[in-house]
Design an enzyme around this catalytic site. Structure first.
Site, short mmCIF file in Angstrom:
data_model
loop_
_atom_site.label_atom_id
_atom_site.label_comp_id
_atom_site.label_asym_id
_atom_site.label_seq_id
_atom_site.Cartn_x
_atom_site.Cartn_y
_atom_site.Cartn_z
N HIS A 70 13.06 109.35 45.31
CA HIS A 70 13.80 108.72 46.02
C HIS A 70 13.46 107.69 47.16
CE1 HIS A 70 17.23 110.86 44.31
NE2 HIS A 70 17.13 112.02 45.11
N HIS B 183 10.38 115.19 43.62
CA HIS B 183 11.94 114.48 43.44
C HIS B 183 12.29 113.75 44.46
CE1 HIS B 183 16.25 114.79 42.11
NE2 HIS B 183 16.34 114.50 43.63
N GLU B 184 12.08 114.18 45.61
CA GLU B 184 12.56 113.40 46.92
C GLU B 184 11.74 112.29 47.32
OE1 GLU B 184 15.31 114.25 48.07
OE2 GLU B 184 15.46 116.09 47.37
#
Length: 304
Positions: free
Chosen positions: A216, A212-213
Site C-alpha cells: 500500500h 502487504h502494508e
C-alpha cells in the site's frame, strides 16, 4: 494489514473523528476501544484503518492518471528504499533487532520474487533501528499515532516502519503515497510486532503483514478492490476478485469469467502460508507510483 478478530465476545466502540486529519475510516478505528471480558480470538484479516472507500479510490486513480499525463518518460530502474524501523516496546515486550533484520530480509525476498511471482525491482535498505520504551504507545499505537510518528526520518522516499502491539482487531496499516502531500507527518507503515518472522501470531508469523502494508505504501490497492466491477485494483494482470480470501483455500473464483482469484497475491487477505507473489503489472505500478509520488523526480513516468 488489519486482521479482524473472528471470535470476540465484548463489543467495541467506534467513534469517528477522534484523530484530526485522518481519513474517516482511520479515525474510527483509531478511536476504537474494547471493554473487559474479551476472550482470546482467532485473528483474520479485515478492514484496515486507512483502507480507502470506493470514492477515494476513484480520486486516487484519477490523480494518478492526471500526473501520468503530465509526466515525462524515463527508463525503468531499480528502486532501493531507505528504511527506518521504529520499535515501540513495553519493557521486555517488543521486537528485537534480530526480528527486525529478519523482517527486512523477508521484504527483500518477497519483493525480489524469491517466494514466487515477479521480481518487482524494489529492495529495502535498513538505515537504522530506533527503540522507544513507552507502554501506552506500545499497546495503543493508533491512539498515539501522531506522537509516535514524530520519530519518522527522511522524506517521501524513506519508509518508516513502526512496530508495536496493535491488538486483536488490527495487525497492520499503512498510508498511501497519494496522501503524502497533505499529511507528510503521518506517512508510514505500522505493524504488530508478533507478525514479524518467527512471531507468536499463528498463521501470520512470516513477516507478510509488512509485505502487504508496504505494498500500500508503494501505491498498490487490494486485489479485491471494487469487487468484480472495473477497474478493480487498476492492474491488468491481477484477476478480479469479489471477496477477500480467508484462510488458505486450494482455489477460489468469485468473479464469473475473470479467472481464478489471486489467492497467493500479497495484496489479498490470505494467511501468510498462502501468500507468495506480486505480479509483473503490480511491479510496474509500484515503479510508476514511486516516480510520480515518492522519487526525487516529481514529474516522471516509466518508459516501457
Amino acid at each position: 494489514m488489519a486482521r479482524r478478530a473472528i471470535a470476540v465476545v465484548s463489543a467495541c466502540l467506534f467513534t469517528a473523528g477522534a484523530l484530526p486529519g485522518l481519513p474517516a475510516a482511520a479515525a474510527a478505528v483509531g478511536a476504537r476501544s474494547c471493554t473487559a471480558g474479551t476472550r482470546e480470538a482467532v485473528p483474520g484479516r479485515g478492514a484496515e484503518p486507512y483502507a480507502p472507500g470506493p470514492t477515494r479510490v476513484a480520486e486516487m486513480l484519477a490523480d494518478l492518471a492526471q500526473r501520468r499525463s503530465r509526466a515525462r518518460r524515463v527508463p525503468v530502474t531499480a528502486i532501493t528504499v531507505p528504511t527506518w524501523v521504529h520499535v515501540i516496546a513495553d519493557g521486555a515486550l517488543g521486537a528485537q533487532d534480530g526480528a527486525v533484520r529478519a523482517q527486512v530480509a523477508a521484504l527483500n525476498s518477497a519483493y525480489g520474487g524469491r517466494y514466487g511471482g515477479a521480481d518487482t525491482g524494489v529492495r529495502f535498505r535498513l538505515e537504522g533501528i530506533t527503540r522507544t520504551d513507552n507502554p501506552a504507545w506500545f499497546r495503543s499505537p493508533l491512539a498515539y499515532e501522531r506522537p509516535i510518528k514524530q520519530l519518522r526520518r527522511g522524506g517521501p522516499e524513506t519508509l518508516n516502519l513502526y512496530v508495536a502491539q496493535l491488538g486483536q482487531l488490527v495487525l497492520g496499516y499503512s498510508t498511501y503515497p497519494h496522501w503524502y502531500r497533505n499529511e507528510p507527518q503521518l506517512d508510514g507503515v505500522v505493524v504488530d510486532w508478533r507478525t514479524l518472522p518467527g512471531g507468536s501470531l499463528r498463521n501470520f508469523d512470516r513477516g507478510f503483514t509488512a509485505v502487504h502494508e508496504i505494498g500500500h505504501w508503494m501505491g498498490l490497492l487490494h486485489t479485491f478492490e471494487n469487487g468484480c466491477e472495473p477497474p478493480g485494483d487498476a492492474v491488468d494482470d491481477t484477476p478480479p476478485e469479489g471477496q477477500p480470501t480467508e484462510g488458505c483455500p486450494v482455489t477460489k473464483d468469485t468473479c464469473k469469467g475473470g479467472g481464478p482469484d489471486p489467492i497467493h497475491n500479497f495484496m489479498d487477505y490470505a494467511q501468510d502460508r498462502c501468500m507468495s507473489e506480486f505480479t509483473a503489472g503490480q511491479a510496474v505500478r509500484m515503479h510508476e507510483i514511486w516516480a510520480l509520488y515518492r522519487g526525487r523526480e516529481a514529474a516522471t513516468t516509466l518508459d516501457g
